[in-house]
Scaffold this motif. Sequence first.
Motif, mmCIF file in Angstrom:
data_model
loop_
_atom_site.group_PDB
_atom_site.id
_atom_site.type_symbol
_atom_site.label_atom_id
_atom_site.label_comp_id
_atom_site.label_asym_id
_atom_site.label_seq_id
_atom_site.Cartn_x
_atom_site.Cartn_y
_atom_site.Cartn_z
ATOM 1 N N ASP A 537 0.849 -1.193 -0.007
ATOM 2 C CA ASP A 537 -0.028 0.030 -0.012
ATOM 3 C C ASP A 537 0.898 1.324 0.021
ATOM 4 O OD1 ASP A 537 -2.314 1.309 0.180
ATOM 5 O OD2 ASP A 537 -2.934 0.903 2.107
ATOM 6 N N ALA A 538 0.780 2.122 -0.878
ATOM 7 C CA ALA A 538 1.638 3.235 -1.145
ATOM 8 C C ALA A 538 3.130 2.948 -1.417
ATOM 9 C CB ALA A 538 1.346 4.323 0.140
ATOM 10 N N GLY A 539 3.257 2.088 -2.432
ATOM 11 C CA GLY A 539 4.615 1.864 -2.705
ATOM 12 C C GLY A 539 4.407 0.731 -3.803
ATOM 13 N N ARG A 540 5.989 0.195 -4.327
ATOM 14 C CA ARG A 540 5.922 -0.831 -5.578
ATOM 15 C C ARG A 540 7.517 -1.666 -5.266
ATOM 16 N NH1 ARG A 540 8.413 -0.294 -10.288
ATOM 17 N NH2 ARG A 540 8.875 1.701 -10.212
ATOM 18 N N TRP A 541 7.298 -2.730 -5.513
ATOM 19 C CA TRP A 541 8.865 -3.220 -5.573
ATOM 20 C C TRP A 541 9.368 -3.510 -6.869
ATOM 21 C CZ3 TRP A 541 11.609 -4.464 -1.460
ATOM 22 C CH2 TRP A 541 12.790 -5.454 -1.695
#
Length: 629
Positions: A537-541
């Motif tokens: 949630d509110a990010g990306r890998w």
Amino acid sequence: MKYADTTETIPLVFVLSTGSDPFGAFQKFATEMGMRERVHSISLGQGQGPVAEKMINAAKPKGDWIFLQNCHLAASWMLSLEVIVAYLATETGTPAQGFRLFLSSMPTPKFPVSVLQNSVKVTNEPPKGLKANVKRALIEMEEDFFENHVLGQDWRTMLFGICMFHAIIQERKKFGPLGWNITYEFNNSDRECAMMNLQMFCEDGHMPWDALEYITSLITYGGRVTDMWDQRCLTTILKLFFSPPTLEEGYTYSESGTYYCPRSDKLEDYREYIDSLPSVENPEVFGMHENANIAFETKETVTLIQTIVDVQPRATGGGGGDTPDQIVWRICDQTRARIAKKINKSNINPALMVPDDMGQLHSLTTVLIHETDRFNTLLSLLHYSLNELQKAIKGVVVMSEAFEEVFTAFMNNRVPNMWHKKGYNSLKTLGSWIFDLTLRIDFMEKWLVEGLQPSSWVSGLFFPQGLLTGSLQSYARRYRVPIDALMFDFYPLPMFLSQEDVYKQNTRKKSTVEEQNVYLFLERPEDGINIHGLFIDAGRWDMRANLLVDPFPGQMNPPLPVVWFRPVLALPKPDPRYEAPLYKTSERAGVLSTTGHSTNFVLPVLLPSDQTQSFWIIRGTALLTQITD
């Protein structure tokens, strides 16, 4: 609020429904009316009802004013209050001329309707928008207090920073869980208290920053904060607006440079600067990604649509189409055909029941048995309720209130409360929930028959902590170390894995052509456990850089790759990785436990990143075991 105190038609009761500072406004009003010395106030809460009643009875013959604060915190006493107010209208209960009863309360269904009907209602809420919030604070501020101080520009910068900080933490509420796990009612008295503390500590021109930051973040504002992750966020935000770097010339509150503290001797210049700001603020001033606005607008839209659906009549018109009874009947049939009646524990792999050298079952086998029992309880209730609902639709049995709720939930594509009470945490709609339950049953049956797979779907359990604790306990028994000395270290692996793909592989008919295994190179680790099915949630890998990075525009909850949870005795210090809280659902709030954590919280997961901890804390970045739909 003004009235002439000469007529007998003046109502005796005033109800202040407020999200701001009711007592401060009331004190000013009482002073204007010359009643400041004849005011008696009490903040309601547990056990304060009888005290308030005595105070009212003592004030009635004298014609004094009574102010009862926080009525929403005394729900059990509201019936008594209703009787007291009703008695004021009788001939024997009429008080002396001049008596007034003031009540303040947050909106609550517990407040007596009759009291509202017989009172003057005043609603006072904080202004919406960052610009309006800071503007009101500067309008209410006295020029002499703001402009004249031994610290000069530093003093004005600190006061302006407190106003900005106060507005920021209030406006973050609109972003829901991205802003705060729990919605807190910060009000004007918090801001005024922070300014009074600042004045008291800086009288001699010295600025004790450690004391100021501690008192402001942990006492003045932190006294309202009950969730430890919210407290971490509050402290981090404060440093952006109220810390030594903010006093430096050229410091800005946002990357765009739009928001900053003007350098001027006059309060009027600060007011003019606020007037020049955009009416609708960009998420960047809150330290958030542009996707935060999408989350906010989606939440508003879903709420509106759900409200419209809830007020629709159940009966259909004379046109074509199925009746509500036919629709619900079909949903019952489809659900019963799709969902297994139980998970057969007799199919358990004999290897899982072999005790260790101490005569104990493997810890993860115990977790499996407990989870299977929970699923069977839910499945039994599910099939029983579907069967009884169909009987009620047919007219064989009476439609009870509980099954009426199930009927309405089916019509609105929602999971019935009856199932939620025996089920697991989930925010999914009915169709998604049923498919999700299918995946969970398949995961449990595969584990039961074949043993633990190369990677485990922690999201598919009622109690995800059980699987993780079982893994730690297994390691502790194997190496003869105390379990309370163990913790997890986290190693993201270069592979994304979806439980839906695992389900397709498990249910695919065997063919002569060898098909690729969804687990690819994964093997069950000797120590610890591989976990898949988590979302960010509110990010990306970023798989290439193996780092946590900002999401793409419009990408709301991207998946996290498979992570190896490895038991260790200690972690490296200092650890630059971001400590991301893992929650069961996107509604991060739950029942607050004595540890300061929500019951929706699972554990913190450390993720590598090239950004600072504060960057992700302010963004509200967290991990989820499941997304809403």
